[in-house]
Structure formats: C-alpha cells, structure tokens
Design a protein around this motif. Sequence first.
Motif, PDB file in Angstrom:
ATOM      1  N   ALA A 105       0.834  -1.209   0.000  1.00 52.31           N
ATOM      2  CA  ALA A 105       0.000   0.000   0.000  1.00 52.31           C
ATOM      3  C   ALA A 105       0.865   1.255   0.000  1.00 52.31           C
ATOM      4  O   ALA A 105       0.464   2.292  -0.536  1.00 52.31           O
ATOM      5  CB  ALA A 105      -0.910  -0.014   1.221  1.00 52.31           C
ATOM      6  N   ALA A 106       2.060   1.149   0.589  1.00 51.18           N
ATOM      7  CA  ALA A 106       2.983   2.288   0.612  1.00 51.18           C
ATOM      8  C   ALA A 106       3.832   2.359  -0.647  1.00 51.18           C
ATOM      9  O   ALA A 106       4.647   3.281  -0.801  1.00 51.18           O
ATOM     10  CB  ALA A 106       3.893   2.182   1.835  1.00 51.18           C
ATOM     11  N   GLY A 107       3.658   1.394  -1.563  1.00 53.47           N
ATOM     12  CA  GLY A 107       4.466   1.361  -2.776  1.00 53.47           C
ATOM     13  C   GLY A 107       5.925   1.064  -2.494  1.00 53.47           C
ATOM     14  O   GLY A 107       6.816   1.513  -3.232  1.00 53.47           O
ATOM     15  N   ALA A 108       6.166   0.283  -1.477  1.00 57.13           N
ATOM     16  CA  ALA A 108       7.543   0.054  -1.035  1.00 57.13           C
ATOM     17  C   ALA A 108       8.294  -0.870  -1.970  1.00 57.13           C
ATOM     18  O   ALA A 108       7.826  -1.955  -2.295  1.00 57.13           O
ATOM     19  CB  ALA A 108       7.540  -0.527   0.381  1.00 57.13           C
ATOM     20  N   VAL A 111      12.693  -1.904   2.150  1.00 61.63           N
ATOM     21  CA  VAL A 111      12.385  -1.617   3.550  1.00 61.63           C
ATOM     22  C   VAL A 111      13.644  -1.801   4.373  1.00 61.63           C
ATOM     23  O   VAL A 111      14.487  -2.651   4.073  1.00 61.63           O
ATOM     24  CB  VAL A 111      11.269  -2.538   4.100  1.00 61.63           C
ATOM     25  N   THR A 112      13.781  -0.985   5.389  1.00 59.92           N
ATOM     26  CA  THR A 112      14.844  -1.183   6.364  1.00 59.92           C
ATOM     27  C   THR A 112      14.219  -1.852   7.584  1.00 59.92           C
ATOM     28  O   THR A 112      13.051  -1.639   7.910  1.00 59.92           O
ATOM     29  CB  THR A 112      15.499   0.142   6.780  1.00 59.92           C
ATOM     30  N   ARG A 113      15.006  -2.676   8.252  1.00 62.35           N
ATOM     31  CA  ARG A 113      14.473  -3.423   9.392  1.00 62.35           C
ATOM     32  C   ARG A 113      15.448  -3.370  10.550  1.00 62.35           C
ATOM     33  O   ARG A 113      16.630  -3.689  10.399  1.00 62.35           O
ATOM     34  CB  ARG A 113      14.190  -4.878   8.996  1.00 62.35           C
ATOM     35  N   ASN A 201      16.738   6.250   1.956  1.00 65.80           N
ATOM     36  CA  ASN A 201      15.943   5.990   0.757  1.00 65.80           C
ATOM     37  C   ASN A 201      14.880   4.913   0.939  1.00 65.80           C
ATOM     38  O   ASN A 201      14.146   4.595  -0.003  1.00 65.80           O
ATOM     39  CB  ASN A 201      16.864   5.592  -0.401  1.00 65.80           C
ATOM     40  N   ALA A 202      14.775   4.352   2.127  1.00 66.73           N
ATOM     41  CA  ALA A 202      13.788   3.300   2.352  1.00 66.73           C
ATOM     42  C   ALA A 202      12.379   3.879   2.341  1.00 66.73           C
ATOM     43  O   ALA A 202      12.128   4.991   2.820  1.00 66.73           O
ATOM     44  CB  ALA A 202      14.055   2.604   3.678  1.00 66.73           C
ATOM     45  N   ASP A 203      11.447   3.117   1.803  1.00 63.80           N
ATOM     46  CA  ASP A 203      10.043   3.537   1.769  1.00 63.80           C
ATOM     47  C   ASP A 203       9.334   3.202   3.078  1.00 63.80           C
ATOM     48  O   ASP A 203       8.421   3.916   3.496  1.00 63.80           O
ATOM     49  CB  ASP A 203       9.313   2.830   0.611  1.00 63.80           C
ATOM     50  N   VAL A 204       9.764   2.107   3.717  1.00 60.64           N
ATOM     51  CA  VAL A 204       9.129   1.641   4.948  1.00 60.64           C
ATOM     52  C   VAL A 204      10.216   1.202   5.928  1.00 60.64           C
ATOM     53  O   VAL A 204      11.221   0.606   5.526  1.00 60.64           O
ATOM     54  CB  VAL A 204       8.174   0.448   4.670  1.00 60.64           C
ATOM     55  N   HIS A 238       6.154   3.599   9.304  1.00 60.95           N
ATOM     56  CA  HIS A 238       6.824   2.797  10.325  1.00 60.95           C
ATOM     57  C   HIS A 238       5.871   1.682  10.736  1.00 60.95           C
ATOM     58  O   HIS A 238       4.730   1.930  11.133  1.00 60.95           O
ATOM     59  CB  HIS A 238       7.177   3.672  11.539  1.00 60.95           C
ATOM     60  N   ILE A 239       6.337   0.423  10.628  1.00 61.23           N
ATOM     61  CA  ILE A 239       5.552  -0.745  11.019  1.00 61.23           C
ATOM     62  C   ILE A 239       6.232  -1.416  12.202  1.00 61.23           C
ATOM     63  O   ILE A 239       7.426  -1.740  12.141  1.00 61.23           O
ATOM     64  CB  ILE A 239       5.423  -1.757   9.864  1.00 61.23           C
TER      65      ILE A 239
END
Length: 478
Positions: A105-108, A111-113, A201-204, A238-239
Amino acid sequence: MAATHADKVHVFKEDVTRALGDATLKLAIDRTTVTAERKRAAALVDFPEFAEARRRGTAIKNHVVANLDHYLEQFERNALASGAHIHWAKDADEACAIVIRLCRAAGARSVTRAKSMLGEEIGLPHALAEAGIERVETDLAEHIIQLAGETPSHIIWPALHKTREQVSELFKAAHRDPHKVEEVEAMVESARRELRDRFMNADVGISGANFLLADSGAVCTVTNEGNAELTTTPPRVHIVTAGIEKLVPSMAHAMAMLRLLVRSATGADLTQYTTFHTGPRRAGDRDGPEEFHIVLVDNGRSRMLADHGLREMLRCIRCGACMNHCVVYRQIGGHAYGATYPGPMGAVLTPALEGVEKAKDLPHACTLNGRCQEVCPVSIPLPTLLRGWRDRSWKEGLVPQAMRTGLGLWRFVAERPRLYRLGSAVAVRAMRLFRRGGWIASLPLAKSWTAYRDMPAPAGRTFMEQLRDRERQGGRQP
C-alpha cells in the motif's frame, strides 16, 4: 506463506555434532558469552538493589499476564488516540500478510528493518523476499548475517557465531567501499558507509518492540547503535511487529523493566538508545513517519496463557542472560537448536510455538543445573518448565525406545542399592583402565561424550566407599 525455522529439515543430533566439531565456533562463542557473563556480574555488584528490582519486575510481568486482556484493550485505545493503526494477527502467516499488505500500500520497493526476534519468529524476512520487497537489515550484527545468508544465533548478538576475521572477509566481498585495515573500527565504518543511503531511501521502516506502554499506546525500542531510530524516523511508514506479551502498564513500569533488561543483557547501566514511539508525525514535529502501524501478534501466546505450566514463560523479556550462562549453549551455539529462540528459553518456547513433536529434543538439551533460573531477571523457573516438557514427551511417546529402555534399566538398578553399589564399583575401576594423566580421551559406550572433549577420570573408589573410609577415620564430611 511465512517460513520459520520449523520449516527447515533439522536433525538435532547431527547439528550438535557439527557444532561440537567446529573449533572456530567455540572461539567465537567464548569471546562473547564469557565477556557478557563478566559484565553482568560487575553490573550487579554496582546495583545492590537488583534483588528487589527483580522481585518487582517479576510482579509487574505476573500482573500484566494475569490481566492481559485489560492491558491489550487499553493499549489499543491509547495507540489509536495517538494516530497509530492497530492490526491483530493470530499467527505468523497472518502477521506477515499484514506487513506485506502495508508495504504494498505504501508502494515500497525497499524496507529497512531493525533487529526483531519476533520478525524472525514469524518468518518475516522470507515473506518479504517472496513478495519481491528488498529488505535491508540495519543492526550491524543482522547486517553481517544477512550478508552470510544465515539466521541469528543469539537474541542479543545475532552474529555471535562469527569471528571478526570471518566478518572482515564478508565485508570485503560485499561492501562497495570495504575497510582497508584489519581493525574493528574500520569494519564498522565500512558498514556505516554501506547502510547510510539505505536508511534515507527506504520507503518503509520495520521494527520490533521491547515494551508496549498501555497507558500511552507508546512503543519502546532499545538499541546500542541508533539504527532503530534511523529505521523508524526517515521512512514515510513505520511498522511495528510485537508479541502481545510485551505490555507494561505505564512509563514507570517500563523504566523498572529497563533497569533489569539492560544489566542482564549487556551488563550496562543504560542502553545507548532507548526510544519511545507514540503515533505518527504530528503538526510541528520536525521528523517522523507519516503512518504508524502496530501489528500485535499472538502466534501461540494465548495457548501459553491458558496453560498454567507455561504461563510463566510469558514473563520473558528477551535479555539472553540464560544463554550466556548455559553450559550447553556455550558448547554448541544457537544454530544447533534449529529454532528462532535458542538456549534455555528457546528450549521452553519452541515446543510451545511449534509443537513438542517438532522440538522434542530441545528440552533434553539441558543439564538442569539451574544457572538459567539464577540469572533470569524475572525469575522464570526454566529447569522446572523444561522438566514439564520432558514429562509431556514421555507421556506422548515421543522419547525414543532406546532411551526408554535405557532409563528403565537404570531404574531397575537404582531401586536395588546393593546392585547399584556393585555396578558403580565395577564401573569406576574399569574406567581407570582408560585413564591418561587424569583424563579419559576415549571410552567405550561414551563416544558421544569423548569425541570432542576429554572426561575427568574418576577416583579409584566410589563416593560411598570414600564416605565409609572417612567415617571410620572419625570424619563426617565426604
């Protein structure tokens, strides 16, 4: 579908044999666990209130577990009021599906974790890969094992099984601008250069949670590198993925738990970065995510809550102290357990999460010496819980027939004192035939023990024989 450690073909005895034969692994384990044990001991010397803090921490977690429904509802209500979105997941597959849906949904695309054992438990790295979403691990140790294509071997130090020499080779092969000198500082700088633009540059950003504060709906993360803040702040979304047992009633209770967590985990008074995230960016905030999502994961915890034999395990704050002091873990490392959570706490948790039939060997990978319970900051009776799993394994017929026959034979002899003493006397004298300089390097019927270590040679007489001699000489102490 999420892939967890349980999906791997795992033969415990074979993995243990490989680990025992790996001298480099033993070196890597000793470098970290011995240091951790020493630092914890020093930290407690400077913290004479530890016993009382431990009692309070145990009471806090017992209270939360006993009133979990109340605090979950309170946390949800306050988190929603702060602007967060709450998602409920009954198992690993549902949790991963929620995270993937939010990323899409965020177009990611990437992602960074930040380090999260709950993410490992639900198989999130595998789920992201299946969804075609690039995952960048930002914790230094997680970055190392991602480059190596491995899983964590410790819940605090995921790359504990790697020596710095091995890490150096990994960085030279994978980094665009690797270190030029063989120093730890240079290797860390190389990782920093590699990860810096990934943060921005991460989207999520995806993180775990050390504690969830019911009275404010806040999420607490604890790190030593600051990577969690760079993971959770620059991205638009942020998740958080967190187990439902992570709750504490308030900030005061969180601070009480932090005093225990940090000293038990690393031997420090306070972790470098302790951050409380409360909802998305608000008007006037200089930074922060535009969307804040919290995925509350059950994945077997409700079953543990209903099982009074396992409920105490829900107190666990994931400090790793039980591993650092475990004589078994310190010989074989984490990967031999074939599970997300290794060591004593893993030997209790894994059968609860994945089923005792899949993890029947783990409760037996323990000497029951009790050190894990001694150092647990919330007084979890790990040896008792492990014995409980052994009882279930026996009753459900999961113990191999050879072991059942052997225990039956031992019981037969042990119930007959004269026969037991005769057998003991013969055994200790026979073992002396294999003695070389006070040690036994090889012993028939004990190859599994002597293949990778020498056994101390017993005295020439049994304990009872020595005791009788002392009594005849007038002494009463054996």
